[in-house]
Design a protein around this motif. Structure first.
Motif, short mmCIF file in Angstrom:
data_model
loop_
_atom_site.label_atom_id
_atom_site.label_comp_id
_atom_site.label_asym_id
_atom_site.label_seq_id
_atom_site.Cartn_x
_atom_site.Cartn_y
_atom_site.Cartn_z
N UNK A 92 0.84 -1.14 0.23
CA UNK A 92 -0.09 0.16 0.05
C UNK A 92 0.95 1.31 -0.02
N UNK A 93 2.13 1.24 0.69
CA UNK A 93 3.14 2.34 0.65
C UNK A 93 3.73 2.39 -0.58
N UNK A 94 3.47 1.47 -1.81
CA UNK A 94 3.99 1.60 -3.02
C UNK A 94 5.41 1.03 -3.06
N UNK A 95 5.84 0.36 -2.32
CA UNK A 95 7.08 -0.53 -2.17
C UNK A 95 7.03 -1.48 -3.26
N UNK A 96 8.15 -1.75 -3.99
CA UNK A 96 8.14 -2.65 -4.97
C UNK A 96 8.45 -4.10 -4.37
N UNK A 97 8.22 -5.13 -5.10
CA UNK A 97 8.21 -6.41 -4.98
C UNK A 97 9.39 -6.97 -4.31
N UNK A 98 10.69 -6.40 -4.79
CA UNK A 98 11.91 -6.52 -4.43
C UNK A 98 12.34 -6.04 -3.21
N UNK A 99 11.84 -4.71 -2.81
CA UNK A 99 12.17 -4.03 -1.69
C UNK A 99 11.28 -4.88 -0.40
N UNK A 100 10.22 -5.41 -0.90
CA UNK A 100 9.26 -6.10 0.10
C UNK A 100 10.01 -7.37 0.62
N UNK A 101 10.60 -8.20 -0.58
CA UNK A 101 10.94 -9.31 -0.09
C UNK A 101 12.50 -9.16 0.73
N UNK A 102 13.14 -8.19 0.25
CA UNK A 102 14.25 -7.99 0.94
C UNK A 102 13.81 -7.53 2.59
N UNK A 103 13.19 -6.73 2.74
CA UNK A 103 12.50 -6.25 4.05
C UNK A 103 12.14 -7.28 5.10
N UNK A 104 11.31 -8.46 4.46
CA UNK A 104 10.84 -9.46 5.44
C UNK A 104 11.58 -10.68 5.27
N UNK A 105 12.64 -10.55 4.60
CA UNK A 105 13.49 -11.86 4.30
C UNK A 105 12.68 -13.07 3.78
N UNK A 106 12.07 -12.82 2.52
CA UNK A 106 11.59 -14.16 1.79
C UNK A 106 11.81 -13.91 0.31
N UNK A 107 11.47 -14.84 -0.29
CA UNK A 107 11.85 -14.69 -1.70
C UNK A 107 10.72 -13.73 -2.44
N UNK A 108 10.87 -13.34 -3.85
CA UNK A 108 10.14 -12.45 -4.46
C UNK A 108 8.88 -13.24 -4.80
N UNK A 109 9.03 -14.45 -4.97
CA UNK A 109 7.70 -15.35 -5.50
C UNK A 109 6.84 -15.65 -4.74
N UNK A 110 7.28 -15.56 -3.20
CA UNK A 110 6.53 -15.95 -2.11
C UNK A 110 5.47 -14.36 -1.94
N UNK A 111 6.25 -13.45 -2.00
CA UNK A 111 5.52 -12.06 -2.08
C UNK A 111 4.32 -11.79 -3.25
N UNK A 112 4.69 -12.46 -4.35
CA UNK A 112 3.91 -12.47 -5.44
C UNK A 112 2.81 -13.51 -5.30
N UNK A 113 2.96 -14.53 -5.01
CA UNK A 113 2.13 -15.61 -4.62
C UNK A 113 0.96 -14.91 -3.48
N UNK A 114 1.43 -14.27 -2.66
CA UNK A 114 0.51 -13.87 -1.39
C UNK A 114 -0.19 -12.82 -2.31
N UNK A 115 0.24 -11.95 -2.99
CA UNK A 115 -0.38 -10.72 -3.56
C UNK A 115 -1.53 -11.30 -4.52
N UNK A 116 -1.15 -12.53 -5.14
CA UNK A 116 -2.03 -12.80 -6.39
C UNK A 116 -3.13 -13.77 -5.57
N UNK A 117 -3.01 -14.30 -4.29
CA UNK A 117 -4.04 -15.02 -3.67
C UNK A 117 -3.75 -16.41 -3.90
#
Length: 334
Positions: free
Chosen positions: A20-45
């Motif tokens: 919601x703050x406009x962070x990129x998928x790469x920034x989010x994955x580095x912030x919480x310590x997980x893979x970008x694909x995990x972030x993508x799967x969560x966002x896509x449901x």
């Protein structure tokens, strides 16, 4: 970045907030310590929990409850006995499975504590005795001179010894532990109070009423003099035949000494039993080889017991009373 475990609820909430703050998928994955694909799967449901791996559990909760009842019915059953009875109840399984289920229930196989056998009458007397004494203070228990006899065996110091050896050296003379059919031993009488310990008496032969009164005359009275001086005290001993003989009772009456009434088969209520354990533990390091060495080691260990140790044991008496009452007369941990 490698694959990670399933996302936690906290991680999912952080992903939603950062997105919601406009962070990129790469920034989010580095912030919480997980893979970008995990972030993508969560966002896509499409983020779902991992499927459980491994073989399906072969027993049901109902079957497990049956096993618990089998275990609690007789705690001394072997693993084979548990498997047989569980199978008879309708649960076909292997010994390893039985072991795992018992472990899951919190049971572990231990060497059982050895306690004196108490019948119903003895348990009731212990309970009544503890109830009568439950309000005694440490100061009152400090007035009691506790006494007891204990047997020390020559081979005691070698029990539990281990040996370093290689394969094929099992029968090598230097790797063998010698044993004798009738090892030498010595019987010892001692007394203690909150102030410390009295002199030891090494007993020759069997203890009868006459020999016990000699011990009282030459060792108990000096112990009382050392620990109490001119103050009054109460003497404690168990219900051994020599202790409860009429002539022994007369000896106490003639000497004006009050004897504490004592329940049968109750070593857990006597703090001097703990002192014997301390002495025997120290003998494991001494490893005496002759009877004279054994006696010397016992005397040295007994002399090393401090008044502070004795006072701590006497201070445990109120807790021992509470333990007997809680156990309804059955043996306690002491």
């Amino acid at each position: 970045m490698g694959k990670t475990a399933d996302l936690t609820a906290v991680q999912k909430a952080i992903i939603d907030t950062l997105k919601q703050e406009g962070k990129t998928q790469k920034d989010i994955s580095e912030r919480i310590g997980c893979s970008q694909s995990a972030v993508s799967r969560h966002r896509s449901g499409k983020s779902v929990g991992r499927k459980k791996c491994g073989r399906k559990r072969c027993t049901t909760r109902r079957g497990d409850r049956t096993l618990r009842k089998i275990v609690e019915k007789d705690r001394f059953q072997t693993l084979g006995d548990l498997q047989k009875k569980w199978t008879e109840s309708g649960v076909e399984t292997s010994r390893p499975t039985v072991y795992r289920r018992v472990q899951e229930m919190g049971y572990r196989c231990h060497i059982p504590q050895v306690k004196p056998l108490l019948n119903q009458k003895q348990r009731q007397k212990r309970l009544t005795w503890a109830t009568e004494k439950q309000h005694w203070t440490v100061a009152q228990w400090s007035k009691v001179l506790f006494s007891d006899e204990s047997n020390f065996c020559m081979s005691f110091g070698n029990q539990g010894a281990r040996v370093w050896r290689k394969t094929g050296e099992r029968e090598m003379p230097t790797c063998l532990k010698s044993s004798v059919k009738y090892p030498q031993s010595v019987m010892v009488w001692g007394a203690m109070s909150a102030a410390g310990v009295g002199p030891l008496c090494f007993i020759k032969g069997r203890v009868n009423a006459a020999s016990y009164q000699e011990i009282l005359e030459h060792f108990m009275l000096p112990s009382a003099e050392k620990l109490y001086g001119d103050e009054d005290f109460i003497f404690q001993h168990d219900l051994a035949p020599a202790h409860s003989a009429k002539t022994t009772g007369k000896w106490f009456t003639d000497h004006g000494i009050t004897v504490l009434n004592w329940p049968a088969n109750s070593p857990d209520l006597s703090p001097i039993e703990n002192l014997w354990d301390i002495v025997k533990r120290k003998l494991r390091d001494a490893r005496p080889n002759t009877l004279d060495e054994l006696k010397a080691a016992i005397e040295a260990s007994w002399a090393s017991i401090t008044p502070q140790q004795c006072h701590r044991l006497i201070a445990s008496m109120p807790r021992r009373m509470e333990a007997v009452i809680s156990a309804k007369g059955f043996p306690t941990k002491y």
